[in-house]
Design an enzyme around this catalytic site. Structure first.
Site, PDB file in Angstrom:
ATOM      1  N   THR A  94       2.105  53.788  12.034  1.00 58.52           N
ATOM      2  CA  THR A  94       1.900  55.228  12.238  1.00 58.52           C
ATOM      3  C   THR A  94       0.433  55.422  12.607  1.00 58.52           C
ATOM      4  O   THR A  94      -0.448  55.116  11.801  1.00 58.52           O
ATOM      5  CB  THR A  94       2.208  56.006  10.941  1.00 58.52           C
ATOM      6  OG1 THR A  94       3.530  55.695  10.521  1.00 58.52           O
ATOM      7  CG2 THR A  94       2.085  57.506  11.179  1.00 58.52           C
ATOM      8  N   LYS A 169       7.088  61.262  14.760  1.00 60.58           N
ATOM      9  CA  LYS A 169       6.759  60.838  13.392  1.00 60.58           C
ATOM     10  C   LYS A 169       5.804  61.838  12.730  1.00 60.58           C
ATOM     11  O   LYS A 169       5.997  62.256  11.582  1.00 60.58           O
ATOM     12  CB  LYS A 169       6.114  59.442  13.452  1.00 60.58           C
ATOM     13  CG  LYS A 169       5.516  58.939  12.166  1.00 60.58           C
ATOM     14  CD  LYS A 169       6.558  58.485  11.188  1.00 60.58           C
ATOM     15  CE  LYS A 169       5.924  58.042   9.871  1.00 60.58           C
ATOM     16  NZ  LYS A 169       6.917  57.758   8.844  1.00 60.58           N
TER      17      LYS A 169
HETATM   18  P1  NAD Z   1       0.186  47.580   4.277  1.00 64.56           P
HETATM   19  O1  NAD Z   1      -1.247  47.858   4.021  1.00 64.56           O
HETATM   20  O2  NAD Z   1       1.043  47.095   3.161  1.00 64.56           O
HETATM   21  O3  NAD Z   1       0.324  46.500   5.465  1.00 64.56           O
HETATM   22  C1  NAD Z   1      -0.551  46.408   6.550  1.00 64.56           C
HETATM   23  C2  NAD Z   1      -0.863  44.920   6.753  1.00 64.56           C
HETATM   24  O4  NAD Z   1      -1.680  44.764   7.887  1.00 64.56           O
HETATM   25  C3  NAD Z   1      -1.632  44.331   5.564  1.00 64.56           C
HETATM   26  O5  NAD Z   1      -0.910  43.238   5.029  1.00 64.56           O
HETATM   27  C4  NAD Z   1      -2.964  43.910   6.182  1.00 64.56           C
HETATM   28  O6  NAD Z   1      -3.488  42.713   5.623  1.00 64.56           O
HETATM   29  C5  NAD Z   1      -2.559  43.695   7.622  1.00 64.56           C
HETATM   30  N1  NAD Z   1      -3.696  43.753   8.535  1.00 64.56           N
HETATM   31  C6  NAD Z   1      -4.696  44.694   8.584  1.00 64.56           C
HETATM   32  N2  NAD Z   1      -5.550  44.399   9.603  1.00 64.56           N
HETATM   33  C7  NAD Z   1      -5.060  43.267  10.196  1.00 64.56           C
HETATM   34  C8  NAD Z   1      -5.502  42.481  11.293  1.00 64.56           C
HETATM   35  N3  NAD Z   1      -6.607  42.794  11.977  1.00 64.56           N
HETATM   36  N4  NAD Z   1      -4.781  41.387  11.619  1.00 64.56           N
HETATM   37  C9  NAD Z   1      -3.667  41.049  10.925  1.00 64.56           C
HETATM   38  N5  NAD Z   1      -3.195  41.763   9.878  1.00 64.56           N
HETATM   39  C10 NAD Z   1      -3.902  42.853   9.516  1.00 64.56           C
HETATM   40  O7  NAD Z   1       0.779  48.907   4.929  1.00 64.56           O
HETATM   41  P2  NAD Z   1       2.337  49.280   5.114  1.00 64.56           P
HETATM   42  O8  NAD Z   1       2.777  50.106   3.977  1.00 64.56           O
HETATM   43  O9  NAD Z   1       3.078  48.035   5.486  1.00 64.56           O
HETATM   44  O10 NAD Z   1       2.245  50.271   6.366  1.00 64.56           O
HETATM   45  C11 NAD Z   1       2.083  49.774   7.702  1.00 64.56           C
HETATM   46  C12 NAD Z   1       2.208  50.942   8.652  1.00 64.56           C
HETATM   47  O11 NAD Z   1       3.485  51.571   8.477  1.00 64.56           O
HETATM   48  C13 NAD Z   1       1.172  52.049   8.441  1.00 64.56           C
HETATM   49  O12 NAD Z   1       0.759  52.518   9.696  1.00 64.56           O
HETATM   50  C14 NAD Z   1       1.930  53.103   7.645  1.00 64.56           C
HETATM   51  O13 NAD Z   1       1.416  54.393   7.844  1.00 64.56           O
HETATM   52  C15 NAD Z   1       3.320  52.954   8.227  1.00 64.56           C
HETATM   53  N6  NAD Z   1       4.406  53.394   7.339  1.00 64.56           N
HETATM   54  C16 NAD Z   1       4.414  53.041   6.020  1.00 64.56           C
HETATM   55  C17 NAD Z   1       5.459  53.463   5.200  1.00 64.56           C
HETATM   56  C18 NAD Z   1       5.502  53.094   3.731  1.00 64.56           C
HETATM   57  O14 NAD Z   1       6.313  53.669   2.993  1.00 64.56           O
HETATM   58  N7  NAD Z   1       4.700  52.131   3.276  1.00 64.56           N
HETATM   59  C19 NAD Z   1       6.490  54.226   5.740  1.00 64.56           C
HETATM   60  C20 NAD Z   1       6.480  54.543   7.100  1.00 64.56           C
HETATM   61  C21 NAD Z   1       5.424  54.115   7.889  1.00 64.56           C
END
Ligand code: NAD
Length: 300
Positions: A94, A169
């Site tokens: 997102t 979204k």
């Molecule tokens: P999260 O923080 O658990 O996962 C993100 C991952 O990206 C982490 O493991 C981090 O280490 C990795 N990362 C960051 N920078 C990086 C890089 N340069 N190279 C490689 N890996 C890297 O977050 P999430 O909950 O998995 O959310 C991910 C996306 O999905 C976000 O944009 C969030 O807004 C969206 N989202 C989340 C939810 C939810 O309920 N968690 C629901 C809908 C959408």
């Protein structure tokens, strides 16, 4: 069918999404900066790579699932020049509309097919493979992405051209953030008026006040057993993530010249939650903050 998928960002959402691709028969090469995320993905059958660059070499499809627009842009700037022209790149994070458009432009410059395909359904939906995908990009890119998206989700909607998925979204979550506050305020008022919570639920869930925040995710304990209110407001969907999405809505509204006074007010309310140290609680705990039921009531 595309068979080699490069997956970057194996966190709470990306980890189980990558696992579901493996279950569906794709060869998935994955990368994350965090060792624990890498280890969990490897257990699910993801082949680990040492860098994002290594993930994308030879991949037919590349998927990113990262925390924010600036991070997506940093990663895409690194990987897009390494992906063979004609391949597909999909961002499921997102992100803000500006980053989304810049990412599409980057991909177009390399001759890649690209989609913005953010999701709803949370970690539960990611694990169960029942996410909703809202996609922006060409019809051809959406068609090409179908097998991958179908392995991770159940509802796949092509919303329009580049950026339309993020727009959907952001608008959807603005509705959600506002409606959760509306439902919480109504229960707070009912408490003060001596109306039982169950009675309000029974009436409003079958009347014009009906909405998802009430009937599927009720912010008071009792009426909806599976809602986080019955589990100490453990997320679910953390207030900090709701705040992120509402801030994106306000940035988009500002740029587009749209009036969103309730979106603005909702943003301020979740900002108050975060300032009180409640950002890690489920966003429906806004009920506790508004009614003074939160443990740190004295601060509110
Ligand atoms: P999260 O923080 O658990 O996962 C993100 C991952 O990206 C982490 O493991 C981090 O280490 C990795 N990362 C960051 N920078 C990086 C890089 N340069 N190279 C490689 N890996 C890297 O977050 P999430 O909950 O998995 O959310 C991910 C996306 O999905 C976000 O944009 C969030 O807004 C969206 N989202 C989340 C939810 C939810 O309920 N968690 C629901 C809908 C959408």
């Amino acid at each position: 069918m595309t068979d080699v998928v490069g997956f970057i960002g194996l966190g709470n959402m990306g980890g189980p999404m990558a696992r579901n691709l493996v279950k569906a028969g794709f060869t998935v090469r994955g990368f994350d900066m965090v060792p624990a995320a890498r280890a969990a993905a490897a257990e699910g059958g993801v082949t680990l790579a040492d860098s994002a660059a290594e993930v994308v070499r030879g991949a037919d499809t590349v998927i990113t699932m990262l925390p924010s627009g600036p991070i997506v842009m940093t990663v895409w700037r690194e990987i897009v020049p390494l992906i063979p022209p004609g391949a597909l790149i999909v961002d499921c994070s997102t992100v803000d509309i500006e980053s989304c458009r810049a990412a599409h432009a980057l991909a177009a410059g390399r001759g890649l097919m690209a989609l913005d395909a953010p999701v709803s359904g949370g970690v539960g939906g990611a694990t169960a493979g029942t996410l909703t995908f809202m996609a922006g990009g060409s019809v051809q890119a959406f068609a090409r992405a179908q097998p991958c998206l179908a392995a991770m989700g159940k509802n796949l909607t092509h919303c329009g051209d580049a950026g339309a998925g993020q727009a959907a979204k952001i608008c959807n979550n603005m509705i959600l953030g506002i409606s959760m506050i509306a439902v919480s305020e109504a229960f707070g008022l009912a408490d003060r008026l001596g109306l039982s919570r169950q009675a309000l639920f029974d009436v409003a869930s079958k009347s014009s006040g009906q909405c998802w925040s009430l009937t599927s995710y009720c912010p008071v304990p009792g009426p909806v057993p599976a809602s986080p209110a019955n589990n100490g407001y453990k997320p679910g969907f953390a207030a900090a993530l709701m705040l992120k999405d509402l801030r994106l809505s306000q940035a988009a509204a500002g740029d587009a010249g749209a009036e969103t006074p309730l979106g603005q007010a909702a943003t301020a309310i979740y900002e108050r939650m975060e300032a009180l140290g409640l950002g890690g609680r489920d966003f429906s705990a806004v009920f506790e903050m508004l009614t003074g039921a939160a443990p740190d009531r004295a601060l509110v």
